[in-house]
Design a protein around this motif. Structure first.
Motif, mmCIF file in Angstrom:
data_model
loop_
_atom_site.group_PDB
_atom_site.id
_atom_site.type_symbol
_atom_site.label_atom_id
_atom_site.label_comp_id
_atom_site.label_asym_id
_atom_site.label_seq_id
_atom_site.Cartn_x
_atom_site.Cartn_y
_atom_site.Cartn_z
ATOM 1 N N GLY A 226 -2.093 12.934 16.019
ATOM 2 C CA GLY A 226 -0.987 11.999 15.715
ATOM 3 C C GLY A 226 -1.479 10.596 15.397
ATOM 4 N N GLN A 227 -2.192 10.074 16.350
ATOM 5 C CA GLN A 227 -2.594 8.672 16.186
ATOM 6 C C GLN A 227 -3.774 8.525 15.242
ATOM 7 O OE1 GLN A 227 -3.154 6.796 19.986
ATOM 8 N NE2 GLN A 227 -1.175 7.484 20.786
ATOM 9 N N VAL A 228 -4.812 9.318 15.434
ATOM 10 C CA VAL A 228 -6.038 9.122 14.644
ATOM 11 C C VAL A 228 -5.868 9.672 13.248
ATOM 12 C CG1 VAL A 228 -8.478 9.707 14.494
ATOM 13 C CG2 VAL A 228 -7.463 9.175 16.731
ATOM 14 N N ASP A 229 -5.512 10.943 13.133
ATOM 15 C CA ASP A 229 -5.474 11.548 11.802
ATOM 16 C C ASP A 229 -4.352 10.992 10.923
ATOM 17 O OD1 ASP A 229 -7.592 13.052 12.567
ATOM 18 O OD2 ASP A 229 -6.421 14.866 13.059
ATOM 19 N N VAL A 230 -3.274 10.502 11.524
ATOM 20 C CA VAL A 230 -2.144 10.032 10.722
ATOM 21 C C VAL A 230 -2.069 8.504 10.714
ATOM 22 C CG1 VAL A 230 0.360 10.094 10.432
ATOM 23 C CG2 VAL A 230 -0.867 12.169 11.154
ATOM 24 N N GLU A 231 -1.832 7.933 11.898
ATOM 25 C CA GLU A 231 -1.552 6.492 11.961
ATOM 26 C C GLU A 231 -2.789 5.658 11.607
ATOM 27 O OE1 GLU A 231 0.189 3.165 15.130
ATOM 28 O OE2 GLU A 231 -0.083 5.254 15.751
ATOM 29 N N ILE A 232 -3.892 5.930 12.308
ATOM 30 C CA ILE A 232 -5.105 5.131 12.076
ATOM 31 C C ILE A 232 -5.628 5.353 10.666
ATOM 32 C CG2 ILE A 232 -7.497 4.793 12.782
ATOM 33 C CD1 ILE A 232 -6.611 5.314 15.658
ATOM 34 N N ALA A 233 -5.595 6.591 10.209
ATOM 35 C CA ALA A 233 -6.073 6.893 8.853
ATOM 36 C C ALA A 233 -5.224 6.160 7.823
ATOM 37 C CB ALA A 233 -6.058 8.395 8.616
ATOM 38 N N THR A 234 -3.911 6.142 8.073
ATOM 39 C CA THR A 234 -3.019 5.443 7.133
ATOM 40 C C THR A 234 -3.277 3.933 7.135
ATOM 41 O OG1 THR A 234 -1.324 7.144 7.440
ATOM 42 C CG2 THR A 234 -0.627 5.010 6.532
ATOM 43 N N LEU A 235 -3.431 3.389 8.346
ATOM 44 C CA LEU A 235 -3.704 1.937 8.440
ATOM 45 C C LEU A 235 -5.022 1.570 7.756
ATOM 46 C CD1 LEU A 235 -2.547 1.212 12.121
ATOM 47 C CD2 LEU A 235 -1.398 0.522 9.980
ATOM 48 N N ILE A 236 -6.044 2.386 7.979
ATOM 49 C CA ILE A 236 -7.333 2.114 7.327
ATOM 50 C C ILE A 236 -7.194 2.211 5.812
ATOM 51 C CG2 ILE A 236 -9.671 2.988 7.008
ATOM 52 C CD1 ILE A 236 -9.718 3.689 9.981
ATOM 53 N N GLN A 237 -6.459 3.195 5.355
ATOM 54 C CA GLN A 237 -6.259 3.352 3.907
ATOM 55 C C GLN A 237 -5.499 2.158 3.316
ATOM 56 O OE1 GLN A 237 -4.287 7.010 2.862
ATOM 57 N NE2 GLN A 237 -4.517 6.656 0.655
ATOM 58 N N ASP A 238 -4.453 1.724 4.049
ATOM 59 C CA ASP A 238 -3.689 0.552 3.563
ATOM 60 C C ASP A 238 -4.567 -0.711 3.523
ATOM 61 O OD1 ASP A 238 -1.482 2.150 3.315
ATOM 62 O OD2 ASP A 238 -0.583 1.519 5.236
ATOM 63 N N ALA A 239 -5.345 -0.920 4.567
ATOM 64 C CA ALA A 239 -6.202 -2.106 4.616
ATOM 65 C C ALA A 239 -7.232 -2.087 3.501
ATOM 66 C CB ALA A 239 -6.878 -2.190 5.989
ATOM 67 N N THR A 240 -7.855 -0.924 3.281
ATOM 68 C CA THR A 240 -8.847 -0.841 2.201
ATOM 69 C C THR A 240 -8.182 -1.029 0.843
ATOM 70 O OG1 THR A 240 -8.594 1.572 2.236
ATOM 71 C CG2 THR A 240 -10.418 0.622 3.551
ATOM 72 N N SER A 241 -6.926 -0.577 0.713
ATOM 73 C CA SER A 241 -6.217 -0.774 -0.567
ATOM 74 C C SER A 241 -6.003 -2.265 -0.824
ATOM 75 C CB SER A 241 -4.879 -0.020 -0.538
ATOM 76 O OG SER A 241 -5.081 1.364 -0.399
ATOM 77 N N VAL A 242 -5.607 -2.969 0.257
ATOM 78 C CA VAL A 242 -5.404 -4.424 0.101
ATOM 79 C C VAL A 242 -6.706 -5.101 -0.304
ATOM 80 C CG1 VAL A 242 -4.834 -6.543 1.348
ATOM 81 C CG2 VAL A 242 -3.425 -4.490 1.651
ATOM 82 N N GLN A 243 -7.807 -4.727 0.344
ATOM 83 C CA GLN A 243 -9.081 -5.366 0.039
ATOM 84 C C GLN A 243 -9.573 -4.981 -1.351
ATOM 85 O OE1 GLN A 243 -10.496 -7.753 1.872
ATOM 86 N NE2 GLN A 243 -8.590 -7.575 3.042
ATOM 87 N N ARG A 244 -9.310 -3.744 -1.754
ATOM 88 C CA ARG A 244 -9.684 -3.365 -3.126
ATOM 89 C C ARG A 244 -8.879 -4.177 -4.136
ATOM 90 N NH1 ARG A 244 -9.890 2.042 -0.911
ATOM 91 N NH2 ARG A 244 -12.029 2.901 -1.051
ATOM 92 N N ALA A 245 -7.590 -4.386 -3.847
ATOM 93 C CA ALA A 245 -6.761 -5.178 -4.762
ATOM 94 C C ALA A 245 -7.257 -6.635 -4.825
ATOM 95 C CB ALA A 245 -5.299 -5.134 -4.309
ATOM 96 N N GLU A 246 -7.619 -7.179 -3.638
ATOM 97 C CA GLU A 246 -8.151 -8.549 -3.613
ATOM 98 C C GLU A 246 -9.458 -8.633 -4.380
ATOM 99 O OE1 GLU A 246 -8.686 -12.567 -2.822
ATOM 100 O OE2 GLU A 246 -6.914 -11.279 -2.764
#
Length: 524
Positions: free
Chosen positions: A154-174
């Protein structure tokens, strides 16, 4: 406008273009540095997220292996793994804090929110895994493994993975935005550099062509003016409008030509005036030479007349002496009579010599009298009395009108009487028949005026300017020495007076003498 002003403004314009271009390049360079720093920070943040993703998933993968499939205890250093995750999160936070000063406020907030949410999720997952491990160790195998599965799935495979993906997307956009801005600013800088070069070339060319055209026009006008002035066309005006140095030179050339023209005109006028003066002087010298010749002729005639006048009394003296010597009878009486006649002739001769001596002293400028206050009316009456006998011989009538006022002048009474005798004698000598002579003494304008007027033939006006000169005789009286009126003039001048001639009321001559008045007692 002056050339130095034009050049100054041109340099200002080129400098402004260069400064503007440099300013844009500096701004572009600063922005490039910022974007490069943004890029580095974005790379660092992105690599941090990648590191965090690896640490987190490796830790939880080992946790799945040890707690679910394994003995139920950690086969790795869970605390060290947790510490490594904390270090990675701190490194990401430092990068995001540094990046926040270069990013917009919204993007920075989103990145920090993602990081905080990720940190909370990871810390919560690690805390839950630790709790699940404690339950397994305490013997609650099923509950502990169930809790661990829920955390990992629940937390690692979904929530943490999603948060990491969102953060990397923001940094890639920057990172992509920073790279785009770097490329845009590079293109802008290159375009600005080329535009600056083109503008500088165009501006320099325009300035050069403008100045060249002005120089060509000005030099043509100056050359035309110089050729005109060289051809002595000093009225030529160099028409070069403007307010620059060439226009100033043109105006200076025109002013110089006008000054030269004025000086030439002045020189021509001076030459004409000099020629006129030379002509006048030549004419004056010719007239003076003619006058000298006339005076010389009159002087020769004068000496001839003087010789004749002196010969007569001398001959008379000699004749009287010879007669007296030849007389045999009544000798004493004859000699007495001869001596009386000799005395009379000697008196006449002495008077003539005195007149000549008076003229000589006046010519030498040493004529002076023993001056004293003189009663003018008495002196005039004395001169009239001395000529009463002669007027009877000439059938003349002398009348007089003497002012009632007491008239005193400074002079010598015998000379005043002599002056009166001369003027009356002149009227008697000019009269061919009976003549009336009127003598008057009046006061006019603080002067005593002696007037001797007659009704004789008068004096021609053409003789007036010279009748008081020495050796001059009237055209109607060739006889005589011509000294009478000259002596009268000398006596008048010696007394500070003036003498002139005019027509009398009866048509004859009126000789007037003016004397300055003197207040005080007079000698008679």
């Amino acid at each position: 406008m002056l050339f130095r002003t034009k050049l100054f403004l041109s340099f200002i314009a080129l400098g402004a273009v260069s400064i503007g271009a440099a300013f844009l390049l500096i701004i572009s360079s600063q922005r490039n540095e910022e974007n490069q720093l943004r890029t580095n920070l974005a790379h660092e943040s992105l690599s941090g997220y990648f590191q965090l993703s690896g640490d987190v998933f490796r830790t939880f993968k080992q946790t799945r292996r040890d707690l679910i499939s394994g003995p139920g205890t950690f086969a790795f250093d869970f605390e060290q793994a947790t510490q490594d995750i904390h270090v990675t999160l701190d490194r990401i936070k430092e990068a995001l804090v540094a990046e926040a000063s270069l990013m917009s406020g919204l993007q920075s907030d989103i990145a920090m929110q993602n990081l905080n949410a990720l940190r909370n999720a990871v810390m919560q997952a690690l805390s839950d895994i630790r709790a699940a491990s404690d339950m397994i160790v305490a013997g609650q195998m099923d509950d502990g493994r169930k809790m661990a599965i829920e955390v990992l799935q629940g937390q690692v495979d979904v929530e943490i993975a999603t948060l990491i993906q969102d953060a990397t997307s923001v940094q890639r956009a920057e990172l992509a935005a920073a790279q785009r801005e770097i490329r845009a600013f590079q293109e802008t800088a290159e375009t600005t550099a080329w535009m600056t070069v083109g503008l500088a070339v165009l501006l320099s060319t325009a300035i050069f062509l403008t100045l060249l055209r002005r120089f060509q026009t000005g030099l043509r006008e100056l050359d035309a003016g110089a050729k005109a002035y060289a051809a002595n066309d000093l009225d030529y005006v160099i028409d070069l409008a403007g307010r620059d140095e060439l226009s100033a030179v043109a105006r200076s050339f025109t002013d110089m030509a006008q000054q030269i023209r004025s000086k030439q005109t002045a020189l021509e006028a001076a030459r004409d005036e000099l020629e006129q003066r030379v002509a006048d002087r030549t004419s004056a010298l010719s007239a003076a030479n003619a006058e000298l010749r006339t005076n010389d002729a009159m002087r020769r005639q004068f000496f001839a007349d003087i010789g004749h006048e002196l010969r007569t009394p001398v001959s008379a003296i000699r004749g009287e002496a010879e007669v007296a010597l030849r007389t045999r009878t009544g000798r004493e009486k004859a000699q007495e009579s001869a001596l009386k006649r000799l005395v009379s002739i000697a008196d006449e001769l002495t008077a003539g010599v005195d007149d000549l001596f008076l003229i000589a002293r006046e010519m030498a400028g040493v004529l002076d009298f023993r001056t004293a206050p003189v009663d003018l009316k008495h002196a005039v009456s004395l001169g009239i009395e001395q000529l009463q006998s002669l007027s009877g011989q000439k059938d003349a009538v002398i009348t007089q009108h003497l002012a009632p006022e007491h008239i005193v002048i400074l002079g010598e009474r015998p000379r005043i009487a002599q002056l009166v005798r001369i003027l009356i004698s002149n009227a008697l000598e000019h009269a061919k028949h009976a003549v009336n002579i009127h003598v008057s003494v009046v006061i006019e304008d603080s002067n005593a005026v002696l007037s001797i007027a007659d009704n004789g033939p008068g004096i021609p006006e053409k003789d007036w300017p010279r009748i008081f000169d020495r050796f001059v005789k009237g055209t109607d009286r060739p006889a005589g020495t011509g000294l009478g009126l000259a002596i009268a003039k000398s006596i008048a001048l010696a007394h500070g007076g003036t003498i002139r001639v005019q027509h009398s009321a009866s048509g004859g001559a009126d000789l007037q003498v003016r004397f300055p008045l003197l207040q005080g007692p007079a000698t008679r």
